[in-house]
Design an enzyme around this catalytic site. Structure first.
Site, PDB file in Angstrom:
ATOM      1  N   SER A   1      -5.866  -3.872  -2.518  1.00 17.09           N
ATOM      2  CA  SER A   1      -6.329  -4.302  -3.852  1.00 17.09           C
ATOM      3  C   SER A   1      -5.893  -5.744  -4.128  1.00 17.09           C
ATOM      4  O   SER A   1      -6.619  -6.503  -4.777  1.00 17.09           O
ATOM      5  CB  SER A   1      -5.834  -3.353  -4.939  1.00 17.09           C
ATOM      6  OG  SER A   1      -4.426  -3.308  -4.969  1.00 17.09           O
ATOM      7  N   ALA A   2      -4.727  -6.148  -3.623  1.00 21.10           N
ATOM      8  CA  ALA A   2      -4.286  -7.535  -3.813  1.00 21.10           C
ATOM      9  C   ALA A   2      -5.181  -8.483  -3.025  1.00 21.10           C
ATOM     10  O   ALA A   2      -5.547  -9.564  -3.512  1.00 21.10           O
ATOM     11  CB  ALA A   2      -2.834  -7.691  -3.359  1.00 21.10           C
ATOM     12  N   ALA A   3      -5.583  -8.078  -1.807  1.00 22.75           N
ATOM     13  CA  ALA A   3      -6.485  -8.911  -1.006  1.00 22.75           C
ATOM     14  C   ALA A   3      -7.824  -9.068  -1.733  1.00 22.75           C
ATOM     15  O   ALA A   3      -8.401 -10.167  -1.791  1.00 22.75           O
ATOM     16  CB  ALA A   3      -6.692  -8.292   0.379  1.00 22.75           C
TER      17      ALA A   3
ATOM     18  N   GLY B   1      -5.692   2.347  -1.086  1.00 23.04           N
ATOM     19  CA  GLY B   1      -4.681   3.400  -1.207  1.00 23.04           C
ATOM     20  C   GLY B   1      -3.970   3.677   0.100  1.00 23.04           C
ATOM     21  O   GLY B   1      -3.533   4.788   0.358  1.00 23.04           O
ATOM     22  N   ALA B   2      -3.833   2.656   0.930  1.00 28.19           N
ATOM     23  CA  ALA B   2      -3.196   2.852   2.229  1.00 28.19           C
ATOM     24  C   ALA B   2      -1.796   2.253   2.267  1.00 28.19           C
ATOM     25  O   ALA B   2      -1.056   2.439   3.224  1.00 28.19           O
ATOM     26  CB  ALA B   2      -4.048   2.236   3.323  1.00 28.19           C
TER      27      ALA B   2
ATOM     28  N   ASP C   1       2.535  -7.913  -3.051  1.00 25.03           N
ATOM     29  CA  ASP C   1       1.206  -7.808  -2.417  1.00 25.03           C
ATOM     30  C   ASP C   1       0.362  -9.055  -2.667  1.00 25.03           C
ATOM     31  O   ASP C   1      -0.269  -9.587  -1.752  1.00 25.03           O
ATOM     32  CB  ASP C   1       0.448  -6.586  -2.960  1.00 25.03           C
ATOM     33  CG  ASP C   1       1.017  -5.275  -2.463  1.00 25.03           C
ATOM     34  OD1 ASP C   1       2.139  -5.291  -1.938  1.00 25.03           O
ATOM     35  OD2 ASP C   1       0.333  -4.248  -2.601  1.00 25.03           O
TER      36      ASP C   1
ATOM     37  N   GLY D   1      -1.919  -3.240   0.894  1.00 27.62           N
ATOM     38  CA  GLY D   1      -2.204  -4.363  -0.002  1.00 27.62           C
ATOM     39  C   GLY D   1      -3.686  -4.677  -0.136  1.00 27.62           C
ATOM     40  O   GLY D   1      -4.048  -5.837  -0.378  1.00 27.62           O
TER      41      GLY D   1
HETATM   42  O1  PMV Z   1       1.313   0.502  -1.758  1.00 29.96           O
HETATM   43  P1  PMV Z   1       1.234  -0.982  -1.837  1.00 29.96           P
HETATM   44  O2  PMV Z   1       0.558  -1.656  -0.718  1.00 29.96           O
HETATM   45  O3  PMV Z   1       0.660  -1.427  -3.169  1.00 29.96           O
HETATM   46  O4  PMV Z   1       2.750  -1.531  -1.837  1.00 29.96           O
HETATM   47  C1  PMV Z   1       3.610  -1.184  -2.903  1.00 29.96           C
HETATM   48  C2  PMV Z   1       4.965  -1.782  -2.744  1.00 29.96           C
HETATM   49  C3  PMV Z   1       5.952  -1.326  -3.822  1.00 29.96           C
HETATM   50  O5  PMV Z   1       7.174  -2.000  -3.580  1.00 29.96           O
HETATM   51  C4  PMV Z   1       6.199   0.168  -3.751  1.00 29.96           C
HETATM   52  C5  PMV Z   1       5.453  -1.644  -5.227  1.00 29.96           C
HETATM   53  C6  PMV Z   1       5.431  -3.121  -5.551  1.00 29.96           C
HETATM   54  O6  PMV Z   1       4.697  -3.482  -6.467  1.00 29.96           O
HETATM   55  O7  PMV Z   1       6.145  -3.899  -4.913  1.00 29.96           O
END
Ligand code: PMV
Length: 311
Positions: A108-110, A102-103, A151, A106
């Site tokens: 959760s994608a990692a 939640g920062a 991400d 990325g």
């Molecule tokens: O908050 P993060 O790290 O998931 O980044 C989100 C980026 C957005 O453009 C707001 C959403 C997306 O899916 O691209």
């Protein structure tokens, strides 16, 4: 041991959900995954440290009322990855998260890309980064609702690149390494909520929001050229402009604003929130490591966590 990195979005978050480009840079920290010996397991199991959570993969249609919402979400996201395999692997994978969740970095994608890589390694499957990203995106849809894919693409490929939904990553050759300070507001990032809020604004006033996105697209294009030229001053100014557009969409918070102001006062060339906003992290561009330290200290004086990283 399989790895995947987090990312920072330098320019273009949110517009990227609507098919506009975003410019992102991979972080070396992210998530590492290893397989644990688990004889007799009949379904895939995931342990995440330091969250102290273990879940079994859940099918998308599973009855989930007995689980806490966050555990439930993790089990469903993990289940989405497992379901992508022709023969769902009954393996126990343990992931160590090096980034806060939640920062807007990325995390959760990692996590998802590291899991795919660990499974692939164990099963002898060779996959390109974009194929791994596609599988991880199934999990991101559970976490984020409507992710653009930036991400997961960055977690799988790293480097500095322009991303546009549905297209291959376009690597960018930066003329020199750039130094960034990443500061955490201490407020949880709310990507799912902020993406939904932008969708409401877009539904109400499509022309206005598209105009803002057009501005962001121009910033991405100019930012790419500034990186290629090694023009730090322009990059900093573009960050400031991008932040103003994000503020117009009510994506910043008083705390993020304060951090951006303090960073620039302490010598940063520009700063902005990064990722979904509504909390989470901001980034500040600095000219060198020494200036980075000054900005880091100024943010820490505010009581915020901050680190210096090179791109
Ligand atoms: O908050 P993060 O790290 O998931 O980044 C989100 C980026 C957005 O453009 C707001 C959403 C997306 O899916 O691209």
């Amino acid at each position: 041991m399989a790895r995947a990195g987090g990312k920072v979005i330098l320019f273009g978050e949110h517009g990227v959900v609507y098919g506009r480009p975003a410019l992102a840079a991979g972080l070396s920290t992210g998530a590492t995954a290893e397989l644990l010996s688990a004889p007799g397991l009949t379904t895939a199991r995931l342990t995440v440290d330091p969250w102290g959570v273990t879940v079994d993969a859940l099918a998308p249609d599973a009855s989930t009322h007995a689980l806490a919402a966050s555990t439930n979400q993790l089990a469903l996201a993990f289940g989405a990855i497992v379901a992508a395999y022709e023969q769902p692997p009954a393996l126990h994978v343990k992931v160590k998260m090096e980034l806060p969740s939640g920062a807007g970095l990325g995390g959760s994608a990692a996590l998802s890309v590291a899991i795919v890589r660990a499974f692939d390694e164990a099963l002898g499957i060779a996959r390109s980064p974009s194929e791994a990203a596609d599988i991880a995106l199934r999990a991101e849809r559970v976490f984020h609702g409507n992710p653009s894919g930036v991400d997961t693409a960055m977690a799988a490929a790293g480097g500095v690149a322009v991303y546009r939904k549905g297209q291959p990553l376009q690597p960018v050759q930066a003329k020199q390494r750039i130094t960034l300070v990443v500061g955490h507001s201490g407020e949880p990032g709310m990507t799912k909520e902020t993406v939904a809020s932008v969708a409401r604004q877009h539904a109400q006033r499509p022309e206005k929001v598209e105009q803002i996105f057009a501005g962001m697209e121009a910033i991405v294009n100019n930012g790419k050229r500034a990186l290629e030229r090694g023009d730090l001053v322009s990059l900093g100014q573009l960050m400031e402009l991008n932040q103003k557009l994000l503020v117009t969409l009510v994506l910043s918070t008083p705390r993020l604003e304060e951090m951006c102001t303090v960073a620039v006062k302490a010598g940063a060339l520009g700063s902005k929130l990064t990722g979904g906003g509504g909390g989470g992290c901001m980034i500040a561009l600095v000219s060198d490591a020494e200036s980075g330290k000054a900005v880091q200290e100024a943010l820490q004086k505010l009581g915020r966590e901050a680190f210096v990283t090179m791109v």
